[in-house]
Motif scaffolding. Structure first.
Motif, PDB file in Angstrom:
ATOM      1  N   THR A  11      11.676  12.291  49.162  1.00 29.36           N
ATOM      2  CA  THR A  11      10.645  11.447  48.559  1.00 29.36           C
ATOM      3  C   THR A  11      11.083   9.979  48.569  1.00 29.36           C
ATOM      4  O   THR A  11      10.297   9.090  48.918  1.00 29.36           O
ATOM      5  N   ILE A  12      12.319   9.736  48.198  1.00 28.82           N
ATOM      6  CA  ILE A  12      12.866   8.375  48.179  1.00 28.82           C
ATOM      7  C   ILE A  12      12.873   7.797  49.587  1.00 28.82           C
ATOM      8  O   ILE A  12      12.433   6.659  49.814  1.00 28.82           O
ATOM      9  N   ILE A  13      13.348   8.581  50.539  1.00 32.34           N
ATOM     10  CA  ILE A  13      13.433   8.131  51.927  1.00 32.34           C
ATOM     11  C   ILE A  13      12.046   7.822  52.488  1.00 32.34           C
ATOM     12  O   ILE A  13      11.849   6.806  53.158  1.00 32.34           O
ATOM     13  N   ALA A  14      11.080   8.682  52.208  1.00 31.55           N
ATOM     14  CA  ALA A  14       9.724   8.470  52.718  1.00 31.55           C
ATOM     15  C   ALA A  14       9.134   7.161  52.200  1.00 31.55           C
ATOM     16  O   ALA A  14       8.518   6.398  52.956  1.00 31.55           O
ATOM     17  N   ALA A  15       9.324   6.880  50.922  1.00 33.56           N
ATOM     18  CA  ALA A  15       8.790   5.646  50.341  1.00 33.56           C
ATOM     19  C   ALA A  15       9.494   4.421  50.917  1.00 33.56           C
ATOM     20  O   ALA A  15       8.846   3.407  51.227  1.00 33.56           O
ATOM     21  N   ILE A  29      18.498   4.515  55.698  1.00 35.72           N
ATOM     22  CA  ILE A  29      18.256   4.785  54.284  1.00 35.72           C
ATOM     23  C   ILE A  29      19.142   5.954  53.870  1.00 35.72           C
ATOM     24  O   ILE A  29      19.083   7.024  54.478  1.00 35.72           O
ATOM     25  N   ALA A  30      19.963   5.738  52.846  1.00 36.41           N
ATOM     26  CA  ALA A  30      20.875   6.774  52.363  1.00 36.41           C
ATOM     27  C   ALA A  30      20.619   7.052  50.891  1.00 36.41           C
ATOM     28  O   ALA A  30      20.368   6.120  50.114  1.00 36.41           O
ATOM     29  N   VAL A  31      20.695   8.323  50.516  1.00 37.25           N
ATOM     30  CA  VAL A  31      20.527   8.727  49.123  1.00 37.25           C
ATOM     31  C   VAL A  31      21.719   9.603  48.739  1.00 37.25           C
ATOM     32  O   VAL A  31      22.051  10.556  49.453  1.00 37.25           O
TER      33      VAL A  31
END
Length: 136
Positions: A11-15, A29-31
């Motif tokens: 979800t974070i990556i998509a946004a 993008i890394a989480v």
């Protein structure tokens, strides 16, 4: 406590990716979760190779220090209390914008997001979109 699971990371990556596409800058993008472990990573087509490590290190910096990397930048300048911080942790601490801690509703840091590929300001804008999705 909100755990940073793979679904949360997606979800974070998509946004963040949506915001990167909006500003037309390919990003990495890394989480990471609360323990500083990589949960999700995405490299957009055309993103800089160097940004792979930088994005991950921004996420690590944010979760391990419980600060955004722009604040880390401010406190690690010559004459400031944490000058030299960027040379610690085998060089993993990033001292420019683009990394944010992820906090649950109680303010506990449960993970971090790091973005790299543009200017520090662009990275911060894209990373903030990921944080907003997490808090959403």
């Amino acid at each position: 406590m909100t755990a940073v699971t793979l679904d949360v990371a997606k979800t974070i990556i998509a946004a963040a990716e949506e915001k990167a596409q909006e500003i037309d800058v390919p990003m990495c993008i890394a989480v990471m979760n609360q323990g500083g472990n990589l949960v999700g990573f995405h490299r957009m087509d055309g993103a800089l190779l160097a940004s792979i490590d930088i994005a991950q290190n921004k996420a690590y910096s944010s979760v391990s220090l419980k600060l955004d990397t722009e604040t880390i930048h401010e406190v690690s300048q010559p004459g400031e209390s944490l000058y030299g911080l960027g040379t610690t942790n085998d060089g993993r601490i990033v001292t420019f914008g683009g990394g944010y801690p992820l906090e649950d509703a109680d303010g506990t840091v449960v993970g971090g997001v790091g973005v790299s590929g543009g200017s520090a300001e662009e990275d911060m804008e894209v990373a903030q979109a990921g944080v907003d999705a997490f808090e959403g």
